[in-house]
Scaffold this motif. Structure first.
Motif, short mmCIF file in Angstrom:
data_model
loop_
_atom_site.label_atom_id
_atom_site.label_comp_id
_atom_site.label_asym_id
_atom_site.label_seq_id
_atom_site.Cartn_x
_atom_site.Cartn_y
_atom_site.Cartn_z
N LYS A 281 2.03 -8.35 6.98
CA LYS A 281 2.95 -7.33 7.36
C LYS A 281 2.51 -5.98 6.83
O LYS A 281 2.45 -6.01 5.44
CB LYS A 281 4.17 -7.79 7.55
CG LYS A 281 4.83 -6.74 8.37
CD LYS A 281 6.83 -7.22 8.31
CE LYS A 281 7.39 -6.05 9.27
NZ LYS A 281 8.94 -6.57 9.08
N TRP A 282 2.42 -5.19 7.47
CA TRP A 282 2.38 -3.70 6.98
C TRP A 282 3.55 -3.10 6.00
O TRP A 282 4.69 -3.48 6.45
CB TRP A 282 1.92 -2.60 7.89
CG TRP A 282 0.65 -2.51 8.69
CD1 TRP A 282 0.20 -3.11 9.78
CD2 TRP A 282 -0.81 -2.25 7.70
NE1 TRP A 282 -1.16 -2.94 9.99
CE2 TRP A 282 -1.77 -2.40 8.77
CE3 TRP A 282 -0.93 -1.70 6.48
CZ2 TRP A 282 -3.03 -2.13 8.34
CZ3 TRP A 282 -2.34 -1.44 6.13
CH2 TRP A 282 -3.32 -1.61 7.15
N GLN A 283 3.31 -2.89 4.84
CA GLN A 283 4.44 -2.57 4.06
C GLN A 283 4.14 -0.78 3.94
O GLN A 283 2.96 -0.53 3.26
CB GLN A 283 4.66 -3.27 2.82
CG GLN A 283 4.84 -4.92 3.28
CD GLN A 283 5.24 -5.75 2.05
OE1 GLN A 283 6.06 -5.29 1.39
NE2 GLN A 283 4.49 -6.78 1.86
N THR A 284 5.29 -0.40 3.54
CA THR A 284 5.05 1.23 3.06
C THR A 284 5.11 1.33 1.59
O THR A 284 5.85 0.65 0.91
CB THR A 284 6.24 1.89 3.33
OG1 THR A 284 6.30 1.66 4.91
CG2 THR A 284 6.26 3.32 3.30
N ALA A 301 -14.83 -11.14 -9.95
CA ALA A 301 -14.30 -11.42 -8.39
C ALA A 301 -13.54 -10.24 -7.82
O ALA A 301 -13.37 -9.29 -8.92
CB ALA A 301 -13.38 -12.53 -8.27
N HIS A 302 -13.62 -9.85 -6.72
CA HIS A 302 -12.69 -8.73 -6.19
C HIS A 302 -11.79 -9.09 -4.92
O HIS A 302 -12.32 -10.31 -4.41
CB HIS A 302 -13.71 -7.77 -5.77
CG HIS A 302 -14.66 -8.05 -4.46
ND1 HIS A 302 -15.83 -8.40 -4.69
CD2 HIS A 302 -14.41 -7.78 -3.23
CE1 HIS A 302 -16.22 -8.71 -3.37
NE2 HIS A 302 -15.37 -8.44 -2.53
N THR A 303 -10.97 -8.16 -4.65
CA THR A 303 -10.15 -8.55 -3.51
C THR A 303 -9.66 -7.15 -2.95
O THR A 303 -9.76 -6.26 -3.47
CB THR A 303 -8.81 -9.15 -4.11
OG1 THR A 303 -8.82 -10.51 -4.67
CG2 THR A 303 -7.67 -9.18 -3.06
N ASP A 304 -9.95 -7.26 -1.56
CA ASP A 304 -9.63 -6.14 -0.55
C ASP A 304 -8.25 -5.87 -0.36
O ASP A 304 -7.52 -6.96 0.22
CB ASP A 304 -10.59 -5.95 0.27
CG ASP A 304 -11.86 -5.62 0.07
OD1 ASP A 304 -12.17 -5.17 -0.79
OD2 ASP A 304 -12.93 -6.22 0.76
N VAL A 305 -7.55 -4.74 -0.37
CA VAL A 305 -6.24 -4.40 -0.03
C VAL A 305 -6.44 -3.54 1.36
O VAL A 305 -6.90 -2.75 1.05
CB VAL A 305 -5.34 -4.02 -1.09
CG1 VAL A 305 -3.85 -3.66 -0.18
CG2 VAL A 305 -5.23 -4.78 -2.28
N LYS A 306 -5.91 -3.97 2.50
CA LYS A 306 -5.72 -3.19 3.60
C LYS A 306 -5.09 -2.16 3.42
O LYS A 306 -3.63 -2.31 3.06
CB LYS A 306 -5.61 -3.94 4.82
CG LYS A 306 -6.72 -4.99 5.16
CD LYS A 306 -6.25 -5.78 6.60
CE LYS A 306 -7.08 -6.75 6.91
NZ LYS A 306 -6.73 -7.53 8.09
N MET A 307 -5.24 -0.77 3.78
CA MET A 307 -4.59 0.37 3.61
C MET A 307 -4.48 1.14 4.85
O MET A 307 -5.44 1.05 5.86
CB MET A 307 -5.03 1.37 2.58
CG MET A 307 -5.21 0.49 0.97
SD MET A 307 -3.85 0.19 0.39
CE MET A 307 -2.93 1.84 0.24
N ARG A 308 -3.58 1.96 5.19
CA ARG A 308 -3.48 2.60 6.49
C ARG A 308 -2.67 4.06 6.22
O ARG A 308 -1.50 3.95 5.35
CB ARG A 308 -2.58 1.80 7.52
CG ARG A 308 -2.45 2.64 8.88
CD ARG A 308 -2.13 1.66 9.86
NE ARG A 308 -0.79 1.21 9.98
CZ ARG A 308 -0.04 0.21 10.72
NH1 ARG A 308 -0.87 -0.20 11.56
NH2 ARG A 308 1.12 0.00 10.60
#
Length: 427
Positions: A281-284, A301-308
């Motif tokens: 869920k999108w969180q502010t 390793a790497h991890t992607d965090v979705k941003m908006r």
């Protein structure tokens, strides 16, 4: 050894400084900062302030209770002013009855005079006339008595009303005073609790947090121009470039924007959100807390965090920057984070604009001069060189640097976000 991690970001607009961005690095050294605008109060001072605020609140509550009691007493039938009003009302009623009787006596006396026969003697005529005169005098006196009694009744009513209004006003003022005292008490209690929490964090055992340049945070897909009234999606890639697994990695992000002049802060019109594999869920982004931890992040390793990023349609044309960083904690107590806070600059185009094809925003990281700064266990730091030292800001910050033409004003009025966290928590 104290765990203390300071990656401060200057993110609030000043009012007179030129176009500047601030990049920050942790700095730990002996001594107190050379320039500070205000000394941080001690826990004992905060405890005294909290105790004083509690006393003031207790006094305000007691005063409010007393005001309520005074009002309730005035509303009682046994209140002296109410008793006086009742007595005045009775006296006025009695005076009215006496006046009515006296007026009737005059009428009767006049009728007696009119009823005298022609054969009445002079003595009878004199007696009737005297009776009428006496009745008229008594009626006049009764009228004066009634007027006085009525006036006393009105005055007694006014006195009771005035007292009740004053008592009601006193209750309102007491309520306001109690509310203000409660606000002061709450603020004092929160300040004390926060200071104790910070002291507990700084007093935890464990190794010191250290800069780790191989833990990187990179933004991809953020346009260099964003139109007001639109939203754009991009990614924050967190990469563990070290040769060891990091047990818990915490990404950090912050967005700041101004109008074209760089003097007007429009942060309330710019919104940054995130989601990840662990939190769909999108969180502010609230500019104070980390995103959810990545646990663990293996070596390489790497991890992607979705941003908006969403910009309100009412936002004026201006400039923005998204700051990113990352910290880590290991189960053995070791910790660290990005030595630099990278800012990805973007332009804000007015709503309805057609910017056409734009490139991605590029990072702008200032490498501060940290020579002579060595990690140690103290909680203070020696001042760094550069223009910032003269502003009175924490010496854990680096020099100010020009921001590649981005019209962001950051400097004397900057707010510094201290990123701290207990091992294993997500606060």
């Amino acid at each position: 050894m104290k765990i203390r991690r300071i990656l401060a970001t200057a993110v609030a607009a000043a009012v007179t400084t030129p176009v500047l961005l601030l990049s920050v690095t942790p700095a730990f050294a002996d001594g107190k900062p050379a320039a500070q605008t205000q000394e941080k109060p001690s826990i004992s001072e905060l405890e005294r302030a909290a105790a004083a605020a509690q006393t003031a609140y207790d006094d305000a509550v007691a005063a409010e209770n007393a005001a309520y009691a005074a009002l309730e007493a005035l509303l009682s039938d046994t209140a002296p002013l109410k008793v006086a009003l009742d007595a005045a009302e009775t006296a006025a009623a009695d005076a009215a009855t006496a006046k009515a009787a006296a007026d009737q006596a005059v009428v009767d006396a006049e009728a007696a005079v009119d009823a005298l026969p022609e054969t009445a003697t002079e003595e009878e005529k004199t007696a009737a006339a005297t009776a009428l005169t006496d009745a008229e005098a008594a009626a006049a006196a009764a009228g004066e008595a009634k007027t006085a009694a009525d006036a006393e009744f009105v005055a007694a009513g006014d006195a009771l009303d005035d007292a009740r209004v004053a008592a009601s006003r006193a209750v309102g003022q007491a309520q306001d005073a109690t509310e203000a005292a409660l606000a002061d008490k709450t603020a004092a209690d929160e300040a004390l609790a926060k200071a104790k929490e910070e002291a507990a964090e700084e007093g935890e055992g464990g190794e010191e947090c250290v800069p780790e340049s191989k833990l990187t945070t990179v933004v991809t897909g953020l346009p260099s121009t964003v139109v007001a009234g639109t939203k754009v999606n991009f990614k924050l890639r967190v990469t563990n470039g070290t040769d060891k697994t990091l047990d818990e990695v915490l990404p950090f992000a912050y967005v700041h924007a101004t109008d074209k002049s760089g003097l007007k802060d429009i942060d309330d019109l710019v919104h940054l959100q995130w989601s990840s594999a662990s939190s769909k869920k999108w969180q502010t982004v609230d500019n104070e807390h980390y995103m959810d931890a990545i646990s663990p992040l293996k070596a390489g390793a790497h991890t992607d965090v979705k941003m908006r990023l969403t910009i309100d349609a009412s936002a004026p044309a201006g400039n923005g920057v998204t700051f990113v960083a990352g910290d880590y904690f290991n189960e053995d107590g070791s910790c660290g984070g990005n030595p630099d806070l990278e800012g990805y600059e973007f332009m804000i185009a007015a709503a309805g604009s057609e910017p056409g094809k734009v490139d991605d925003a590029k990072p702008s990281t200032t490498k501060p001069n940290t020579s002579g700064l060595q990690p140690q266990s103290g909680a203070s730091a020696s001042p760094v060189s550069g223009s910032l030292a003269s502003t009175g800001t924490s010496s854990a910050t680096s020099q100010l640097a020009l921001a590649s033409g981005a019209a962001l004003v950051i400097g004397a009025g900057a707010v510094f976000v201290v990123r701290r966290r207990k091992t294993g928590s997500h606060a």
